[in-house]
Design an enzyme around this catalytic site. Sequence first.
Site, PDB file in Angstrom:
ATOM      1  N   GLU A 265      -2.254  11.570 -12.767  1.00  0.00           N
ATOM      2  CA  GLU A 265      -3.410  10.772 -12.367  1.00  0.00           C
ATOM      3  C   GLU A 265      -4.594  10.939 -13.308  1.00  0.00           C
ATOM      4  OE1 GLU A 265      -4.232  10.941  -8.179  1.00  0.00           O
ATOM      5  OE2 GLU A 265      -6.086   9.796  -8.345  1.00  0.00           O
TER       6      GLU A 265
ATOM      7  N   ALA B 178       2.638  16.452 -12.216  1.00  0.00           N
ATOM      8  CA  ALA B 178       2.633  16.175 -13.658  1.00  0.00           C
ATOM      9  C   ALA B 178       2.645  17.468 -14.455  1.00  0.00           C
ATOM     10  CB  ALA B 178       1.414  15.324 -14.027  1.00  0.00           C
TER      11      ALA B 178
ATOM     12  N   ARG C 162      -2.553   0.168  -8.771  1.00  0.00           N
ATOM     13  CA  ARG C 162      -1.266   0.849  -8.794  1.00  0.00           C
ATOM     14  C   ARG C 162      -0.386   0.385  -7.639  1.00  0.00           C
ATOM     15  NH1 ARG C 162       0.773   5.050  -6.084  1.00  0.00           N
ATOM     16  NH2 ARG C 162      -1.121   6.017  -5.314  1.00  0.00           N
TER      17      ARG C 162
ATOM     18  N   GLN D 238      -8.328   2.733  -6.436  1.00  0.00           N
ATOM     19  CA  GLN D 238      -7.552   2.108  -5.377  1.00  0.00           C
ATOM     20  C   GLN D 238      -8.025   2.568  -3.998  1.00  0.00           C
ATOM     21  OE1 GLN D 238      -3.068   2.961  -4.613  1.00  0.00           O
ATOM     22  NE2 GLN D 238      -3.240   0.859  -5.318  1.00  0.00           N
TER      23      GLN D 238
ATOM     24  N   HIS E 240      -6.710   2.672  -0.407  1.00  0.00           N
ATOM     25  CA  HIS E 240      -5.452   2.531   0.322  1.00  0.00           C
ATOM     26  C   HIS E 240      -5.735   1.839   1.651  1.00  0.00           C
ATOM     27  CE1 HIS E 240      -1.645   3.402   2.236  1.00  0.00           C
ATOM     28  NE2 HIS E 240      -1.186   3.900   1.110  1.00  0.00           N
TER      29      HIS E 240
ATOM     30  N   LEU F 287      -4.172  10.013   4.979  1.00  0.00           N
ATOM     31  CA  LEU F 287      -3.316   8.901   4.593  1.00  0.00           C
ATOM     32  C   LEU F 287      -2.198   8.643   5.608  1.00  0.00           C
ATOM     33  CD1 LEU F 287      -2.292   6.912   2.326  1.00  0.00           C
ATOM     34  CD2 LEU F 287      -0.913   8.813   1.516  1.00  0.00           C
TER      35      LEU F 287
ATOM     36  N   THR G  33       1.261   6.513   5.226  1.00  0.00           N
ATOM     37  CA  THR G  33       2.006   5.914   4.119  1.00  0.00           C
ATOM     38  C   THR G  33       2.251   4.406   4.277  1.00  0.00           C
ATOM     39  OG1 THR G  33       4.081   5.897   2.891  1.00  0.00           O
ATOM     40  CG2 THR G  33       4.219   6.598   5.175  1.00  0.00           C
ATOM     41  N   GLU G  34       2.270   3.739   3.116  1.00  0.00           N
ATOM     42  CA  GLU G  34       2.680   2.343   3.044  1.00  0.00           C
ATOM     43  C   GLU G  34       4.124   2.183   3.536  1.00  0.00           C
ATOM     44  OE1 GLU G  34       1.252   0.269  -0.486  1.00  0.00           O
ATOM     45  OE2 GLU G  34       3.327  -0.223  -0.924  1.00  0.00           O
TER      46      GLU G  34
ATOM     47  N   ARG H 175      -1.740  -3.350  -2.765  1.00  0.00           N
ATOM     48  CA  ARG H 175      -2.687  -2.603  -1.936  1.00  0.00           C
ATOM     49  C   ARG H 175      -4.096  -3.174  -2.017  1.00  0.00           C
ATOM     50  NH1 ARG H 175      -0.692   3.644  -3.028  1.00  0.00           N
ATOM     51  NH2 ARG H 175       1.104   3.500  -1.642  1.00  0.00           N
TER      52      ARG H 175
ATOM     53  N   HIS I 289      -8.272   6.234  -2.570  1.00  0.00           N
ATOM     54  CA  HIS I 289      -6.968   6.889  -2.632  1.00  0.00           C
ATOM     55  C   HIS I 289      -6.556   7.325  -4.034  1.00  0.00           C
ATOM     56  CE1 HIS I 289      -2.922   7.851  -1.432  1.00  0.00           C
ATOM     57  NE2 HIS I 289      -2.374   6.915  -2.174  1.00  0.00           N
TER      58      HIS I 289
ATOM     59  N   PHE J  85       8.608  -1.167  -0.386  1.00  0.00           N
ATOM     60  CA  PHE J  85       7.196  -0.825  -0.523  1.00  0.00           C
ATOM     61  C   PHE J  85       6.455  -2.070  -0.995  1.00  0.00           C
ATOM     62  CE2 PHE J  85       4.938   3.424  -1.032  1.00  0.00           C
ATOM     63  CZ  PHE J  85       5.556   4.031   0.034  1.00  0.00           C
TER      64      PHE J  85
END
Lengths: 236, 590
Positions: B390, B19, B401, B243, B245, B255, B257-258, B289, B356, B121
């Site tokens: 974020e 960002a 999210r 969230q 995850h 993590l 990943t999804e 999620r 997450h 996803f």
Amino acid sequence: MSKLQVSLYRYNPETDSAPYMQEFQVDTQGRDLMVLDVLHLAKEQDNGLAFRRSCREGVCGSDGMNMNGKNGLACITPLSEVVKGNKLTLRPLPGLPVIRDLVVDMGLFYQQYERIQPYLQNDEPAPAIERLQSPEERDKLDGLYECILCACCSTACPSFWWNPEKFVGPAGLLQSYRFLADSRDTATRERLTDLEDPFSVFRCRGIMNCVAVCPKGLNPTRAIGKIREMLLADAT
Amino acid sequence: MSTMRSLSFDAIIIGGGGAGLRAALELAKSGKKTAVLSKVFPTRSHTVSAQGGITCAIASADPDDDWRWHMYDTVKGGDYIADQDASEYMCSEGPKAVFELEHMGLPFSRFDNGRIYQRPFGGQSKDFGKGGQAARTCAAADRTGHALLHTLYQNNLKNNTTFLNEWYAVDLVKNADGDVVGCIAMDIETGEVVHVKSKATVMATGGAGRIFASTTNALINTGDGIGMALRAGFPMQDMEMWQFHPTGIYGAGTLVTEGCRGEGGYLVNKDGERFMERYAPNAKDLAGRDVVARSMVMEILEGRGCGEKGDHVFLKLDHLGEDVLGKRLPGIVELSKTFAHVDPAKEPIPVVPTCHYMMGGIPTNVHGQAIMQDADGNDQIVGGLFACGEAACVSVHGANRLGGNSLLDLVVFGRAAGMFIEGALNEGIEYLEASESDVQSAMKRITRWNESEDGETVPELKRDLQDIMQTSFGVFREEKNMQEGVKRLEELRERIANAYLPDKSHTFNTARVEALELDNLMEVAEATAIAALERKESRGAHSRYDYPDRDDVNWLKHSLYFPAEKRLGKRDVNFAPKTVDMFEPKVRTY
């Protein structure tokens, strides 16, 4: 099991006239911790211990250091991989000025990265959607774009130790080739011209320390070989 | 005071993740005097860890894809407290922002026709939920965050952005009118404390997952921007919404990943049953999620968990074959071997829901301008303060999210904030200068640590904080337990106020940084705890045993936490998109 013997390079310019090795006894409770976990335990014994860390999973490149003589990332190096005879010696990455303890000044390393113009150059107007690239063209970037700028390779390279101002070093050259190999980049000629002096690329002696230490399994020596080929082809 | 150096910029961006770098790029190109101030070298920011991709209707996998479908999924995924004007903006502007990234050089994976590769996803649909699973997440293998962050950093180098790397922002400086006119920051290498003056201060400081003991987040995710804004008296929005995850590696928290499930992987319990078929008959493992995480916890609580302690489940990938794993999920193979000691081509990965992402944050409009409330409860712009990524709550994520929406959020709203600030600077921004006492009040806490003489130290206090949050504010929540948590946090605040920094040296003093981070974790934890206790319903990621249902009569609202009174108020959700009809709240099923 007795405690792990950890020997740590210490230097704080405010209080120490010279660097020294400090011994720690770290209780691992018999677990196969990562070296970074050991550093956190040592820091609880001595609040002043300085080292960099961020992602703790091997993708941010913060905690490159020298572990029992070999460069690598502390966060993805299990003790079982490096400890010999219950002893772990941790030193900063070699060849760069030490700021404090395991924290080195990465300035020269970043300068060599910036020097190769590490960004896509394309002088044609961009289309309304993405630029197309075939999967085969894209495959050529595998093994190149994944670099995390941890500096393990360049600081393991004797040529970089000798000429850090003039020799781009394995990390910078890997990124240089990442753009030379990109079908979308149109600055090939300029990039090669910038590298044709006797130092930038040709100081590489093929020692391959870079390959031996890269925590991401990348092969800068091969990329440097490709650049040499392009330079030689360009010259004939 | 007169000895403190000051630096002046048109805009200062705090945080060098996706960002911040996207906002900075916009401003650097416009020629404004801009600096990015980051506590780590920018490519070490947590964006680098994002794996699966950036969700956006670029109509590559499906030529008929439509950003309105993506908007529908986003609003539904957020359990209807995502602002619809902001979701509309993100989903419709998204393709432009993603194509820009590609033009900058981001090495996206490709389809045979040369277009950007997209994978399915969770929570994605075609035709407003009626057309089945969509494949809308643009990916660079499973290293999309790394590719994105490096590309943005590279393009900032190209455009000569000024970087203050390894600088730590301590607190905001407010003038007599209450506008934000800069910050106090410390050069970590030298320990020098500097007054940074700026007409626009952008909080791009990312998340704060380190308030929990078990998190996928980097060690640096300590909510520094949230802490600064709360200490400056500004309200926070939807801080109860965290969230978890579904697939953090059991034990390590890293993590997975999804995208693993997007590529065809699925979760099994100890009986080898694909249990998501029971909880989400249509979307199965690709439900939202929050839904998947809760289902996993239910399996574990009902005795169908895996392992000796029955406290996790398995993610099965071996049926995908080494080709798909090597091509699409190479990073996951690496991480599984390193942190779970399993080769996913042969064995399943032990996983457990892990903290997450912070859906809440500094409330902003679509231009990134921070918002507070006046005495009558109306929105009021905070002069000089912006947020994106974020750290901001714009809000496109609502109560939950969707995977792949965080990377889109940070490029779209980083870019939007940059464009807006450029325009505002062109029109001219004049704020009252900060007085000496304004600056002094921003120096308070660093001075306190520097003068501390004895007391408890940071590591033990941090552990206690993480234990409280993990125990009382996890996947499932309940009144009594949360009250206990709030009480323990009150005591902890006292202890932290009297804590001790043993190392007072100047050169690269990471202990001082960690002490300053602890203050921020405390602010985030308390805002989270009070908001969670007060929101008496279950919505999205906020699940309560004692209030199991969504309550649209009372809580189809943002929560707004006011730090001075430690009070939770409410703020209206936006239901007025500009170009499409609004999506009516419905019962959320997958």
